[in-house]
Design a protein around this motif. Structure first.
Motif, PDB file in Angstrom:
ATOM      1  N   LEU A 150       0.813  -1.216   0.000  1.00 34.16           N
ATOM      2  CA  LEU A 150       0.000   0.000   0.000  1.00 34.16           C
ATOM      3  C   LEU A 150       0.847   1.267   0.000  1.00 34.16           C
ATOM      4  CD1 LEU A 150      -2.807  -0.993   2.510  1.00 34.16           C
ATOM      5  CD2 LEU A 150      -3.102  -0.476   0.089  1.00 34.16           C
ATOM      6  N   GLU A 152       3.348   2.313  -1.879  1.00 34.59           N
ATOM      7  CA  GLU A 152       3.527   2.929  -3.191  1.00 34.59           C
ATOM      8  C   GLU A 152       2.241   3.617  -3.634  1.00 34.59           C
ATOM      9  OE1 GLU A 152       4.797   1.756  -7.778  1.00 34.59           O
ATOM     10  OE2 GLU A 152       5.121   0.335  -6.143  1.00 34.59           O
ATOM     11  N   ARG A 153       1.112   2.956  -3.390  1.00 36.24           N
ATOM     12  CA  ARG A 153      -0.171   3.547  -3.759  1.00 36.24           C
ATOM     13  C   ARG A 153      -0.430   4.833  -2.973  1.00 36.24           C
ATOM     14  NH1 ARG A 153      -5.565   0.418  -2.358  1.00 36.24           N
ATOM     15  NH2 ARG A 153      -5.701   1.944  -0.672  1.00 36.24           N
ATOM     16  N   GLU A 156       1.659   7.597  -4.445  1.00 35.11           N
ATOM     17  CA  GLU A 156       1.118   8.034  -5.730  1.00 35.11           C
ATOM     18  C   GLU A 156      -0.131   8.884  -5.553  1.00 35.11           C
ATOM     19  OE1 GLU A 156       0.493   4.471  -7.908  1.00 35.11           O
ATOM     20  OE2 GLU A 156       2.595   4.229  -8.484  1.00 35.11           O
ATOM     21  N   GLU A 157      -0.988   8.483  -4.617  1.00 33.68           N
ATOM     22  CA  GLU A 157      -2.250   9.191  -4.425  1.00 33.68           C
ATOM     23  C   GLU A 157      -2.050  10.545  -3.735  1.00 33.68           C
ATOM     24  OE1 GLU A 157      -4.854   6.623  -2.299  1.00 33.68           O
ATOM     25  OE2 GLU A 157      -5.242   5.315  -4.020  1.00 33.68           O
TER      26      GLU A 157
END
Length: 228
Positions: A150, A152-153, A156-157
């Motif tokens: 999670l 990396e996500r 990114e978000e």
């Protein structure tokens, strides 16, 4: 210990509490930002338990719940007008600072929860289950893998701006040296060390205090206000 039949687990109760906090807190509040991240992680653990992906579901549930209890206890302490543990204090103190970005709030919370709370949660779970840390290593690794997947996500978000400009963003430099995977490895070492100190309560208490302070210092640096 075999697979557990499907039923409402203590993890489900944690998920309900996290969802309630998500509804109560303003979206931009730093605790709310971390809470959304942690809710996603806990829901992923819950799904993995239900799907039978843990070798020892009871151990996984125990570890996850003891882990969550540390964060929720910090929330309750502050709600009751008392000081949070040192590892959480920067996030609670700066939760409404306009110069701190959402990604900083998220990663500072993860730093506190992984670097301090997970260490104590491993020891708590070992005492509850009457086992050694080595007996929880598979569950620890799987929960850690969910967190890393999670991260990396999350970056990114919550990272502002197009990729082309991120290299010049001070946020990139501030948080670029912190790694959840490295933090998880350090946590496992610290948990084993704390377990080995269980027969020396004074030394164990000092170890916990110094860990709490060190994690809090790192969290405070992660929350350095930045220009837009």
């Amino acid at each position: 210990m075999g697979q557990l039949a499907h039923f409402t687990t203590p993890v489900d109760k944690v998920v309900l509490r996290l969802r309630a906090l998500d509804e109560e807190l303003p979206a931009r509040d730093g605790i709310a930002v971390f809470n959304r991240v942690y809710l996603a992680v806990t829901e992923a653990v819950d799904r993995s338990v239900d799907a039978g992906r843990f070798t020892d579901p009871r151990a996984a549930i125990t570890l996850d719940v003891r882990f969550a209890e540390r964060y929720l206890a910090a929330v309750d302490v502050v709600a009751n007008g008392r000081r949070a543990p040192a590892c959480w204090r920067p996030l609670f103190q700066l939760r409404r600072h306009p110069g701190v970005r959402p990604l900083q709030f998220a990663l500072s919370g993860i730093n506190a929860h992984i670097g301090h709370d997970l260490v104590l949660a491993v020891v708590d779970a070992c005492r509850t289950l009457d086992c050694e840390p080595a007996d929880l290593e598979d569950e620890f690794d799987r929960v850690g893998d969910l967190l890393v997947s999670l991260e990396e996500r999350i970056r990114e978000e919550l990272m502002p701006g197009p990729d082309l400009f991120q290299i010049a963003d001070p946020l990139t430099h501030l948080l670029g040296s912190w790694s959840l995977e490295r933090a998880r490895d350090a946590t496992w070492t610290a948990a084993r060390a704390l377990w080995a100190l269980r027969g020396l309560p004074d030394v164990a208490e000092e170890f916990i205090e110094r860990l709490d302070a060190a994690v809090g210092l790192a969290g405070r640096m992660m929350l350095t206000p930045l220009p837009d």
